[in-house]
Design a protein around this motif. Structure first.
Motif, PDB file in Angstrom:
ATOM      1  N   GLY A 114      -7.754 -65.359  40.344  1.00 29.58           N
ATOM      2  CA  GLY A 114      -8.119 -63.998  39.951  1.00 29.58           C
ATOM      3  C   GLY A 114      -9.102 -63.971  38.804  1.00 29.58           C
ATOM      4  N   ILE A 115      -8.788 -64.692  37.713  1.00 33.47           N
ATOM      5  CA  ILE A 115      -9.701 -64.725  36.563  1.00 33.47           C
ATOM      6  C   ILE A 115     -11.032 -65.351  36.961  1.00 33.47           C
ATOM      7  N   GLY A 116     -10.963 -66.435  37.734  1.00 30.04           N
ATOM      8  CA  GLY A 116     -12.180 -67.130  38.121  1.00 30.04           C
ATOM      9  C   GLY A 116     -13.109 -66.270  38.951  1.00 30.04           C
ATOM     10  N   LEU A 117     -12.557 -65.557  39.945  1.00 34.04           N
ATOM     11  CA  LEU A 117     -13.414 -64.723  40.793  1.00 34.04           C
ATOM     12  C   LEU A 117     -13.967 -63.531  40.024  1.00 34.04           C
ATOM     13  N   LEU A 118     -13.206 -63.025  39.051  1.00 33.95           N
ATOM     14  CA  LEU A 118     -13.748 -61.956  38.206  1.00 33.95           C
ATOM     15  C   LEU A 118     -14.912 -62.471  37.364  1.00 33.95           C
ATOM     16  N   VAL A 269       1.345 -78.453  32.144  1.00 36.17           N
ATOM     17  CA  VAL A 269       0.755 -79.501  32.970  1.00 36.17           C
ATOM     18  C   VAL A 269      -0.596 -79.077  33.533  1.00 36.17           C
ATOM     19  N   PHE A 270      -0.706 -77.822  33.999  1.00 32.72           N
ATOM     20  CA  PHE A 270      -1.889 -77.419  34.744  1.00 32.72           C
ATOM     21  C   PHE A 270      -2.945 -76.716  33.901  1.00 32.72           C
ATOM     22  N   THR A 271      -2.714 -76.575  32.596  1.00 32.07           N
ATOM     23  CA  THR A 271      -3.723 -75.941  31.746  1.00 32.07           C
ATOM     24  C   THR A 271      -5.078 -76.651  31.808  1.00 32.07           C
ATOM     25  N   PRO A 272      -5.146 -77.988  31.662  1.00 38.45           N
ATOM     26  CA  PRO A 272      -6.472 -78.640  31.737  1.00 38.45           C
ATOM     27  C   PRO A 272      -7.146 -78.440  33.086  1.00 38.45           C
ATOM     28  N   GLU A 273      -6.391 -78.524  34.169  1.00 40.39           N
ATOM     29  CA  GLU A 273      -6.992 -78.343  35.488  1.00 40.39           C
ATOM     30  C   GLU A 273      -7.487 -76.912  35.674  1.00 40.39           C
ATOM     31  N   CYS A 274      -6.731 -75.946  35.160  1.00 36.43           N
ATOM     32  CA  CYS A 274      -7.167 -74.552  35.254  1.00 36.43           C
ATOM     33  C   CYS A 274      -8.460 -74.332  34.477  1.00 36.43           C
ATOM     34  N   ILE A 275      -8.558 -74.935  33.293  1.00 39.63           N
ATOM     35  CA  ILE A 275      -9.790 -74.811  32.515  1.00 39.63           C
ATOM     36  C   ILE A 275     -10.958 -75.453  33.252  1.00 39.63           C
ATOM     37  N   ALA A 276     -10.699 -76.603  33.886  1.00 39.59           N
ATOM     38  CA  ALA A 276     -11.758 -77.263  34.658  1.00 39.59           C
ATOM     39  C   ALA A 276     -12.219 -76.375  35.812  1.00 39.59           C
ATOM     40  N   ALA A 277     -11.268 -75.688  36.466  1.00 38.60           N
ATOM     41  CA  ALA A 277     -11.631 -74.804  37.579  1.00 38.60           C
ATOM     42  C   ALA A 277     -12.454 -73.616  37.088  1.00 38.60           C
ATOM     43  N   LEU A 278     -12.055 -73.017  35.971  1.00 44.76           N
ATOM     44  CA  LEU A 278     -12.795 -71.875  35.439  1.00 44.76           C
ATOM     45  C   LEU A 278     -14.186 -72.299  34.968  1.00 44.76           C
ATOM     46  N   ARG A 279     -14.294 -73.485  34.424  1.00 39.88           N
ATOM     47  CA  ARG A 279     -15.592 -73.988  34.000  1.00 39.88           C
ATOM     48  C   ARG A 279     -16.502 -74.219  35.207  1.00 39.88           C
ATOM     49  N   ALA A 280     -15.920 -74.698  36.304  1.00 38.90           N
ATOM     50  CA  ALA A 280     -16.713 -74.909  37.520  1.00 38.90           C
ATOM     51  C   ALA A 280     -17.204 -73.578  38.082  1.00 38.90           C
ATOM     52  N   ILE A 281     -16.342 -72.562  38.054  1.00 38.13           N
ATOM     53  CA  ILE A 281     -16.752 -71.247  38.559  1.00 38.13           C
ATOM     54  C   ILE A 281     -17.867 -70.668  37.693  1.00 38.13           C
ATOM     55  N   THR A 282     -17.747 -70.825  36.382  1.00 42.57           N
ATOM     56  CA  THR A 282     -18.796 -70.338  35.485  1.00 42.57           C
ATOM     57  C   THR A 282     -20.133 -71.009  35.777  1.00 42.57           C
ATOM     58  N   SER A 283     -20.093 -72.273  36.189  1.00 41.94           N
ATOM     59  CA  SER A 283     -21.316 -73.015  36.531  1.00 41.94           C
ATOM     60  C   SER A 283     -21.755 -72.779  37.969  1.00 41.94           C
ATOM     61  N   LEU A 350     -13.773 -58.047  43.628  1.00 43.64           N
ATOM     62  CA  LEU A 350     -12.633 -57.320  44.172  1.00 43.64           C
ATOM     63  C   LEU A 350     -11.469 -58.258  44.468  1.00 43.64           C
ATOM     64  N   GLU A 351     -11.764 -59.380  45.120  1.00 42.16           N
ATOM     65  CA  GLU A 351     -10.699 -60.336  45.413  1.00 42.16           C
ATOM     66  C   GLU A 351     -10.044 -60.837  44.135  1.00 42.16           C
ATOM     67  N   GLY A 352     -10.844 -61.071  43.097  1.00 45.63           N
ATOM     68  CA  GLY A 352     -10.289 -61.519  41.830  1.00 45.63           C
ATOM     69  C   GLY A 352      -9.350 -60.491  41.221  1.00 45.63           C
ATOM     70  N   ALA A 353      -9.732 -59.209  41.267  1.00 49.95           N
ATOM     71  CA  ALA A 353      -8.879 -58.158  40.705  1.00 49.95           C
ATOM     72  C   ALA A 353      -7.550 -58.061  41.445  1.00 49.95           C
ATOM     73  N   VAL A 354      -7.574 -58.211  42.756  1.00 50.34           N
ATOM     74  CA  VAL A 354      -6.346 -58.122  43.545  1.00 50.34           C
ATOM     75  C   VAL A 354      -5.397 -59.273  43.202  1.00 50.34           C
ATOM     76  N   HIS A 355      -5.928 -60.490  43.155  1.00 48.89           N
ATOM     77  CA  HIS A 355      -5.082 -61.644  42.830  1.00 48.89           C
ATOM     78  C   HIS A 355      -4.512 -61.527  41.422  1.00 48.89           C
ATOM     79  N   LEU A 356      -5.310 -61.038  40.499  1.00 49.61           N
ATOM     80  CA  LEU A 356      -4.840 -60.900  39.124  1.00 49.61           C
ATOM     81  C   LEU A 356      -3.733 -59.852  39.019  1.00 49.61           C
ATOM     82  N   ALA A 357      -3.822 -58.790  39.802  1.00 50.61           N
ATOM     83  CA  ALA A 357      -2.769 -57.774  39.806  1.00 50.61           C
ATOM     84  C   ALA A 357      -1.438 -58.361  40.276  1.00 50.61           C
ATOM     85  N   VAL A 358      -1.485 -59.181  41.316  1.00 51.96           N
ATOM     86  CA  VAL A 358      -0.263 -59.824  41.809  1.00 51.96           C
ATOM     87  C   VAL A 358       0.308 -60.764  40.750  1.00 51.96           C
ATOM     88  N   PHE A 359      -0.557 -61.451  40.022  1.00 54.71           N
ATOM     89  CA  PHE A 359      -0.090 -62.356  38.969  1.00 54.71           C
ATOM     90  C   PHE A 359       0.637 -61.590  37.871  1.00 54.71           C
TER      91      PHE A 359
END
Length: 369
Positions: A114-118, A269-283, A350-359
């Motif tokens: 959700g955050i990444g797609l936003l 455990v998954f904080t570093p991987e989540c940051i890596a994913a968000l960094r990839a989306i930003t790039s 839009l997809e990001g907002a929907v996933h974030l709402a469920v979270f």
């Protein structure tokens, strides 16, 4: 920085091996308990970033999907070690494996996606990914979620979302076989499904200055980084038992929801991987983020389910895998939304907002079920 990180991590391991029993014996006092928790948490998170750094370096040398696969498997090994440490140490955490796997699914498939797609939508409007790769992940994630987390609620051999020893062994074999088959296809004949697509939707082939495809690094170049990756993982695995004991004590002392233990383990455990994913989306590397997020969900289920079930079989502990009715609804909605999100070749805000709402709904229900 790398030398300092490894020195601190292994010094903490040595200190904990020597004085760990004494420190854990003081958990009744608030200040020592807090200091031990912050110490272990800080070392584990710092070492986790070392894991991410080495895995990203291997990703550049080996290419996709091998790079993100190494990172994902490394992180999941840490998760399995933490869950196993709590189960073997506390002897009273029948729902920890279930809560951790469910928390990973919610954090990765709803929170990070959700955050990444936003963020990706704000920066790049629409982002491309390889549809066949995402579909392959979801084809594996759906049965790996439904069979261990939904089906135990409807079997009649045992009550309360548990499994018989025969069912546990059979489900473990099925899970390992399915995930192993997926890995064989991901790294073999279908590896092109998991690479960044070009404007026509075809996987990009990296070329050198002469226009020739870039070949992966040699074994001699890769082995030092594999060694550094393991050197960062091992302190996390060794210190995980101590952190698990502190978490278990703190949750019981505060009277917090039992599911909070699984959420905290998943977040640590998954904080570093989540940051890596968000960094990839930003790039604008959405395919790498898809490999990280969906790969994390698939590997968590593929490795944690058999580990938890086999620990229960060999130790005689009850293992509750079946989700509550409320969580089954949220999980089913997450799988449906993920299927809809990754059925095209581009994503939007839009997809990001929907996933974030469920979270956010998931977080509310943890504290107010």
């Amino acid at each position: 920085m790398m030398i300092l990180r490894l020195a601190c991590a292994w010094a903490s391991v040595a200190a904990f091996l020597l004085f760990g029993d004494t420190l854990l014996g003081q958990l009744g006092a608030p200040l020592p308990s807090l200091l031990v928790f912050l110490w272990l948490l800080g070392v584990i998170i710092w070492s986790s970033f070392g894991v991410v750094h080495e895995a990203e370096d291997l990703a550049e040398r080996l290419g996709e999907p091998y790079g993100t696969l190494i990172l994902t498997l490394s992180i999941v090994i840490i998760e399995v070690a933490l869950v196993g440490a709590v189960m073997l140490g506390a002897k009273g955490a029948p729902t920890l494996g279930r809560d951790t796997m469910f928390a990973v699914l919610m954090i990765v498939l709803n929170g990070v996606v959700g955050i990444g797609l936003l963020i990706g939508g704000l920066r790049h409007f629409q982002q491309r990914y390889n549809l066949k790769g995402a579909s392959s992940y979801l084809a594996v994630i759906i049965p790996l979620t439904v069979i261990p987390l939904f089906l135990p609620n409807f079997t009649t051999s045992t009550p309360d979302g548990t499994l018989t020893p025969f069912q546990a062994v059979a489900f473990s074999i099925f899970t390992v076989a399915l995930y192993g088959a997926f890995l064989a296809l991901q790294t073999g004949r279908h590896s092109m499904f998991f690479r960044e697509p070009d404007e026509d939707g075809k996987p990009v082939v990296t070329v050198d200055a002469d226009g020739e495809p870039v070949s992966p690094s040699s074994v001699r170049e890769v082995l030092p980084h594999v060694g550094l990756l393991l050197a960062n993982i091992l302190p996390i695995v060794i210190l995980s038992k101590g952190l698990a004991a502190v978490l278990d004590f703190g949750i019981a002392k505060l009277g917090a929801p039992a599911a909070l233990g699984g959420i905290l383990i998943a977040m640590v455990v998954f904080t570093p991987e989540c940051i890596a994913a968000l960094r990839a989306i930003t790039s604008n590397q959405l395919q790498r983020a898809v490999n990280l997020c969906l790969g994390a969900a698939a590997s968590t289920l593929g490795m944690t389910v058999p580990a938890v079930l086999l620990i229960g079989v060999f130790t005689g502990q009850p293992v509750v895998l079946g989700l509550s009715a409320t969580n089954m609804v949220i999980a089913a909605m997450t799988l449906l939304l993920s299927t809809l999100t990754f059925t095209g070749t581009r994503t939007t805000m839009l997809e990001g907002a929907v996933h974030l709402a469920v979270f956010f709904v998931f977080l509310v229900l943890v504290f107010s079920p």
